[in-house]
Write a protein that holds these residues in place. Structure first.
Motif, short mmCIF file in Angstrom:
data_model
loop_
_atom_site.label_atom_id
_atom_site.label_comp_id
_atom_site.label_asym_id
_atom_site.label_seq_id
_atom_site.Cartn_x
_atom_site.Cartn_y
_atom_site.Cartn_z
N PHE A 245 0.83 -1.21 0.00
CA PHE A 245 0.00 0.00 0.00
C PHE A 245 0.86 1.26 0.00
CE2 PHE A 245 -3.55 2.47 2.34
CZ PHE A 245 -4.10 2.86 1.13
N THR A 246 1.90 1.26 0.82
CA THR A 246 2.80 2.42 0.91
C THR A 246 3.47 2.70 -0.42
OG1 THR A 246 3.23 1.99 3.26
CG2 THR A 246 4.81 3.37 2.09
N ARG A 247 4.02 1.64 -1.00
CA ARG A 247 4.72 1.82 -2.28
C ARG A 247 3.76 2.26 -3.38
NH1 ARG A 247 9.27 -2.97 -2.84
NH2 ARG A 247 10.35 -2.57 -0.86
N LEU A 248 2.57 1.70 -3.36
CA LEU A 248 1.60 2.03 -4.39
C LEU A 248 1.22 3.50 -4.33
CD1 LEU A 248 -0.24 0.95 -6.65
CD2 LEU A 248 -1.97 0.51 -4.90
N LEU A 249 0.94 4.01 -3.14
CA LEU A 249 0.56 5.42 -2.99
C LEU A 249 1.68 6.35 -3.47
CD1 LEU A 249 -1.22 5.41 0.50
CD2 LEU A 249 -2.30 5.65 -1.75
N LEU A 250 2.91 6.01 -3.15
CA LEU A 250 4.04 6.84 -3.57
C LEU A 250 4.19 6.84 -5.09
CD1 LEU A 250 6.70 5.90 -0.86
CD2 LEU A 250 5.47 8.05 -1.09
N TYR A 251 4.10 5.68 -5.69
CA TYR A 251 4.24 5.58 -7.14
C TYR A 251 3.10 6.30 -7.87
CZ TYR A 251 7.73 1.94 -6.13
OH TYR A 251 8.82 1.24 -5.67
N GLU A 252 1.88 6.18 -7.32
CA GLU A 252 0.74 6.82 -7.96
C GLU A 252 0.88 8.34 -7.91
OE1 GLU A 252 -0.80 4.77 -9.58
OE2 GLU A 252 -2.09 3.38 -8.50
N ALA A 253 1.34 8.86 -6.78
CA ALA A 253 1.54 10.30 -6.65
C ALA A 253 2.61 10.79 -7.63
CB ALA A 253 1.93 10.65 -5.21
N LEU A 254 3.64 9.98 -7.83
CA LEU A 254 4.70 10.34 -8.76
C LEU A 254 4.18 10.41 -10.19
CD1 LEU A 254 7.68 10.90 -9.35
CD2 LEU A 254 8.04 8.41 -9.47
N VAL A 255 3.36 9.45 -10.57
CA VAL A 255 2.76 9.46 -11.91
C VAL A 255 1.93 10.73 -12.10
CG1 VAL A 255 1.06 8.34 -13.41
CG2 VAL A 255 2.74 6.95 -12.18
N GLY A 256 1.15 11.09 -11.08
CA GLY A 256 0.34 12.30 -11.16
C GLY A 256 1.19 13.55 -11.30
N ALA A 257 2.31 13.59 -10.60
CA ALA A 257 3.20 14.75 -10.66
C ALA A 257 3.81 14.91 -12.05
CB ALA A 257 4.29 14.63 -9.60
N ILE A 258 4.21 13.80 -12.65
CA ILE A 258 4.78 13.84 -14.00
C ILE A 258 3.73 14.32 -15.00
CG2 ILE A 258 5.71 12.44 -15.88
CD1 ILE A 258 7.02 10.68 -13.69
N GLY A 259 2.51 13.77 -14.88
CA GLY A 259 1.43 14.20 -15.76
C GLY A 259 1.12 15.68 -15.61
N LEU A 260 1.17 16.17 -14.37
CA LEU A 260 0.89 17.58 -14.10
C LEU A 260 1.90 18.49 -14.79
CD1 LEU A 260 -0.85 19.64 -12.56
CD2 LEU A 260 0.71 19.37 -10.62
N VAL A 261 3.16 18.11 -14.73
CA VAL A 261 4.21 18.90 -15.40
C VAL A 261 3.93 18.98 -16.91
CG1 VAL A 261 6.65 18.93 -16.02
CG2 VAL A 261 5.97 18.44 -13.67
N ILE A 262 3.53 17.86 -17.49
CA ILE A 262 3.27 17.82 -18.93
C ILE A 262 2.13 18.75 -19.32
CG2 ILE A 262 2.53 16.36 -20.85
CD1 ILE A 262 3.99 14.04 -19.47
N VAL A 263 1.00 18.68 -18.58
CA VAL A 263 -0.17 19.49 -18.98
C VAL A 263 0.04 20.97 -18.71
CG1 VAL A 263 -1.76 17.57 -18.67
CG2 VAL A 263 -1.39 19.15 -16.77
N GLU A 264 0.84 21.30 -17.71
CA GLU A 264 1.03 22.71 -17.38
C GLU A 264 2.06 23.39 -18.27
OE1 GLU A 264 -0.79 24.51 -15.40
OE2 GLU A 264 -1.99 22.82 -14.71
N PHE A 265 3.07 22.63 -18.72
CA PHE A 265 4.16 23.24 -19.48
C PHE A 265 4.16 22.91 -20.97
CE2 PHE A 265 5.73 23.22 -15.10
CZ PHE A 265 6.20 24.53 -14.98
N PHE A 266 3.46 21.86 -21.37
CA PHE A 266 3.50 21.45 -22.78
C PHE A 266 2.10 21.24 -23.39
CE2 PHE A 266 7.28 19.79 -20.58
CZ PHE A 266 8.28 20.48 -21.27
#
Length: 477
Positions: free
Chosen positions: A332-353
């Motif tokens: 559960f711990t690892r999953l939450l961390l990885y999911e948040a990381l995916v969201g952060a990468i996606g956020l960078v893409i939509v905001e800057f590109f």
């Protein structure tokens, strides 16, 4: 005593298991998402289809999600039920659930196909297809041919998680990938070569889905752990209710998305008509086409998120059934961390590109209004992507633990109460922009609730069952 089937799920390192199960599942869902996305890319770049074809694709998309909702309810529910039973060494019940899932998926696909053909015009109107006549005509053409492939689509998507539960995530991935490759090959041939238009895009999609269904049938005949026998295909009310209950979250997460899309599409049609630019006939389809594109990018991100979480369902289910709570907590711990990381990468893409993203969908063939609204939509609609990813993983993890009620309620609150509610409410105050605000507001409020359930889950997973051995070497808590 006979060794438990899939006992390695309770013994091998969590990181290794996540890679082995989650990665193929992510790829399977990404490839599945590519069906509609690839159609839209080729449609958008065909000058004789353009934004009208894009808008038609957006109108029809919710209907494919309805079919997917039924498929994942059966498939994910069966996957969770099989994993829990294998963890308790009840192979007979696991086999019967697979047989029942096969029958339910076939019957469901046929029924959905029939209903779509009967109520086609009403469904297109329900999802905003009457924004102008050109959009309606292209929506009807696309929807008719997509509907013919629905039985194969439902069966293939339902069997995918069942195949993963049998211990073959790579085959599940390959079956979906093979179908997507066929779609990618024939889309340009039918759209640009034969100029079949929307029909060509739909036929290419159908061909890929038929191949996936055929490969799924082949695997069912050669299953390893839970190969059903003749008697296992007789429907059992007890087993079916349990399977559908466990799959309820997956169903609601998809079907509630349909409700949100219906609300959004109709608000776009209503408030777009009041906009000084999009109220003009030649631009009326642009907001619907753009929102559809933004949702397709969101679908890519969510496919990764859901794939990561759904791929862990067999691991969670087995270890919960075996009483190994410490391993479940670590996962559960690892999953939450990885999911948040995916969201952060996606956020960078939509905001800057955002400009580069919209260019993929034929922006060069459209007016500046198309590009400007798309940039604004990407940056606003998806600005809380990190919360959206964590919320989604929480829904699925609770489902895998057998907490169908909590998972279902949380999913309904996000998609129905907040998703539909704010999509209908905010445009009253902010016009067309209110549609864009509805998603981030919903995700923030849902995260507040999800955080409570996350902390509660950690408390429940604090101790292992007394008889359980210590974690495998290298697994810290």
């Amino acid at each position: 005593m006979e060794a438990k089937a899939n006992s390695f799920l309770g013994e091998e390192p969590i990181g290794k298991l996540m890679r082995g199960y989650a990665v193929p599942c992510i790829i399977s869902l990404l490839v599945g998402a590519l069906y509609n996305i690839v159609d839209q890319i080729f449609i958008a770049n065909a000058t004789y289809l353009g934004s009208y074809g894009n808008a038609a694709n957006t109108v029809v998309y919710p209907m494919t999600v309805i079919a997917l909702a039924v498929a994942v309810m059966i498939g994910d529910g069966c996957c969770a039920f099989v994993s829990l039973n294998l963890g308790m060494n009840d192979r007979a019940t696991a086999k019967k659930s697979v047989g029942n899932a096969v029958v339910m998926s076939i019957l469901s696909g046929v029924v959905i196909c029939a209903l779509y053909l009967i109520f086609m015009n009403q469904l297109i109107a329900m999802f905003g297809g009457t924004v102008n006549q050109e959009t309606f005509d292209r929506s009807r053409e696309y929807f008719f041919y997509i509907t013919l492939g629905v039985p194969f689509y439902v069966f293939g998507q339902a069997m995918n998680p069942v195949i993963r539960a049998d211990g073959s995530p790579r085959f599940a991935m390959a079956a979906t990938l093979a179908g997507a490759v066929v779609n990618i090959i024939f889309d340009p041939i039918f759209i640009y070569g034969t100029r079949w238009g929307m029909m060509g895009a739909a036929v290419a999609t159908d061909m890929g889905q038929i191949l996936t269904a055929i490969l799924s049938v082949w695997y069912l005949v050669h299953m390893k752990q839970v190969k059903p026998e003749k008697g296992d295909f007789r429907l059992s009310g007890t087993i079916d209710r349990r399977v559908l209950t466990l799959g309820g979250t997956s169903f609601l997460s998809q079907i509630s998305l349909v409700a949100a899309m219906a609300a959004i599409n109709n608000m776009i049609r209503k408030y777009g008509a009041l906009d000084p630019v999009f109220g003009q006939e030649q631009y009326a389809q642009i907001p619907m086409a753009v929102i559809g594109i933004v949702m397709k990018f969101f679908q890519i991100i969510i496919s990764i998120v859901v794939g990561m979480a759904a791929g862990c369902i067999p691991i969670v289910g087995f270890n919960m059934g075996a009483g190994k709570k410490r391993r479940v907590r670590l996962l559960f711990t690892r999953l939450l961390l990885y999911e948040a990381l995916v969201g952060a990468i996606g956020l960078v893409i939509v905001e800057f590109f955002p400009r580069q993203l919209i260019a993929i969908f034929g922006a060069t063939n459209e007016s500046s209004y198309y590009t400007d609204f798309a940039i604004k939509s990407f940056r606003t609609y998806l600005c809380m992507l990190v919360f959206a990813c964590v919320n989604k993983s929480c829904f699925i993890f609770l489902q895998a633990m057998g907490k169908a009620v909590q998972s279902t309620i949380l999913s309904m609150v996000r998609e129905i109460v907040f998703g539909v509610g704010f999509a209908l409410l905010l445009p009253r105050f902010f016009g067309l922009d209110g549609v864009l605000y509805s998603m981030p507001v919903s995700d923030v409020l849902t995260f507040v609730i999800a955080l409570v359930l996350i902390l509660q889950t950690y408390r429940e997973l604090r101790e292992d069952a007394p008889s359980v051995q210590k974690p495998a070497k290298g697994e810290s808590t």
